[in-house]
Design an enzyme around this catalytic site. Structure first.
Site, short mmCIF file in Angstrom:
data_model
loop_
_atom_site.label_atom_id
_atom_site.label_comp_id
_atom_site.label_asym_id
_atom_site.label_seq_id
_atom_site.Cartn_x
_atom_site.Cartn_y
_atom_site.Cartn_z
N LYS A 56 36.23 55.38 72.14
CA LYS A 56 35.39 56.54 72.82
C LYS A 56 35.67 56.54 74.11
O LYS A 56 36.04 55.60 74.86
CB LYS A 56 33.92 56.55 72.30
CG LYS A 56 34.10 56.87 70.64
CD LYS A 56 34.27 57.98 70.24
CE LYS A 56 34.68 58.12 68.63
NZ LYS A 56 33.82 57.89 67.63
C1 LIG Z 1 33.08 57.78 65.94
C2 LIG Z 1 32.38 58.93 65.37
C3 LIG Z 1 31.19 58.86 64.88
C4 LIG Z 1 30.72 57.44 64.60
O1 LIG Z 1 30.71 56.59 65.72
P1 LIG Z 1 30.24 54.87 65.78
O2 LIG Z 1 29.59 54.68 66.93
O3 LIG Z 1 31.52 54.34 65.22
O4 LIG Z 1 29.27 54.81 64.49
C5 LIG Z 1 30.53 59.77 64.33
N1 LIG Z 1 30.82 60.88 64.61
C6 LIG Z 1 32.02 61.23 64.87
C7 LIG Z 1 32.42 62.66 65.15
C8 LIG Z 1 32.82 60.38 65.63
O5 LIG Z 1 33.89 60.53 66.16
#
Ligand SMILES: *Cc1c(COP(=O)(O)O)cnc(C)c1O
Length: 388
Positions: A186
């Site tokens: 991210k």
């Molecule tokens: C990455 C992601 C998540 C989950 O995030 P985590 O921190 O890995 O739990 C949820 N929603 C979307 C749209 C994502 O891309």
């Protein structure tokens, strides 16, 4: 033969000396789980997005789950979300005992369409979980108007949307609660991590308590000189807290987020310029009301102008040593959802059709100027070769 020798992954984190120094400092501090650095990260993050409260947790999935539980969502309730997302957005609804109900997308932004939400409302609908796909904000006015009319809780999945603005307002300051992700791929990374922001002090408190076993006091309040050994369990809570090791990384990453976002914007602009005139390709939009976080650069193929499909396009880019990914396989096509709810691909036709034509190109601050040019040249070569 590929022009590039070395494979370019579609995503890589940027960990610099200041990030490493922050983590080492935390390791040497004797306080490695949730403590002062986590509290500082919560404070700085809340200030950054303009929210009154922020609660740090160990993932965005945990953030989404806790916000729904704290809002009182449970068995018998329906929660509306998009099929065009990572499965976690829908899985957490099932974790609460509620039923996920999908509403199809606007094919331009690929975000949930407020008109489609309206058609899915029932007397059991309790909440809406919009997802800001790729970092482009949803039509929040449309969603919030429905929420006001029908008294619904709005929880934004902002896993892609740290830095995103809607009509000049930061995502994280707009609806009842917002969940962010600091997962390795991210825009802001802590390895694993997440955050809930809200202006509601009661909701924030409940999320904080639920994130640590439902305990009335956390370890920081108990083990320090001014603390007390006594605690009580107020709810059967979860073990979802962030650690100070992660928060140290979060603090240094947050401090340079604006600089890194400028780099992301530059790469997206370069891609838009290169692909904007190619009839085989459709570039992502940034609508008037949006400040895009450019978490992903999702290219759409104009399949009518190509003799290959998306999967073949990806294989050819791989042969050119360019890594890509697909965001996302619509949730209703996954076996669990398909079999449990009896979904057909055509139940959400815009999500299903969009899925057939998308791929995400590499887009991250660590890319060199040469990496960017290699991506552009490779995509152009593959598109030209595949022209129908
Ligand atoms: C990455 C992601 C998540 C989950 O995030 P985590 O921190 O890995 O739990 C949820 N929603 C979307 C749209 C994502 O891309």
């Amino acid at each position: 033969m590929a022009r590039r020798q070395e494979f370019l992954p579609y995503a890589l984190p940027l960990i610099e000396d200041d990030d490493i120094a922050g983590v080492v400092d935390s390791l040497k501090s004797d306080w490695i789980t949730k403590g002062p650095k986590t509290l500082e990260f919560e404070k700085e993050f809340a200030a950054y997005v303009g929210a009154k409260h922020a609660v740090a947790v160990n993932s965005c999935t945990a953030a989404l789950h806790l916000a729904l539980v704290a809002a009182g969502i449970g068995p018998g309730d329906e929660v509306i979300t998009t099929p065009f997302t990572f499965a976690a957005s829908a899985n957490v609804i099932i974790h609460t005992g509620a039923t996920p109900v999908f509403a199809d997308i606007d094919p331009i932004t690929m975000n949930i369409d407020a008109e489609q939400i309206k058609a899915k409302l029932t007397s059991r609908t309790k909440a809406i979980v919009p997802v800001h796909i790729a970092g482009h904000p949803c039509d929040m006015d449309g969603i919030l108007a429905l929420a006001r009319q029908h008294n619904l809780f709005v929880l934004e999945d902002a896993a892609h949307a740290v830095y995103t603005q809607y009509k000049g307002r930061m995502i994280g300051s707009i609806s009842n609660a917002t969940a962010f992700s600091f997962y390795a791929t991210k825009n802001l990374v802590t390895g694993e991590g997440g955050m809930v922001t809200t202006d509601d002090p009661g909701l924030a408190d409940k999320i904080r308590v639920l994130s640590l076993h439902g305990m009335s006091r956390n370890a920081w309040n108990r083990y320090t000189a001014s603390g007390s050994w006594f605690y009580e369990i107020l709810y059967p809570g979860y073990k979802y807290n962030m650690t100070d090791i992660q928060a140290a990384l979060g603090l240094s990453q947050l401090a340079k987020l604006e600089r890194l976002q400028a780099v992301r914007r530059g790469i997206a602009a370069q891609y838009n310029e290169a692909f904007g005139n190619m009839p085989e390709l459709e570039i992502p939009v940034e609508l008037d009301y949006a400040r895009h976080a450019w978490h992903l650069y999702v290219l759409k193929l104009n399949l009518a102008k190509l003799k290959t499909d998306r999967n073949q396009f990806i294989e050819e880019l791989k042969a050119e040593k360019i890594g890509t990914s697909v965001h996302f396989i619509p949730v209703h096509l996954h076996p669990y959802y398909r079999d449990t709810f009896g979904y057909q691909p055509g139940d959400f036709p815009r999500a299903a059709e969009t899925f057939e034509r998308i791929l995400s190109l590499p887009l991250y601050p660590r890319m060199s100027d040469q990496d960017r040019l290699d991506v552009i040249e490779a995509v152009k070569r593959v598109a030209e070769r595949s022209r129908s």
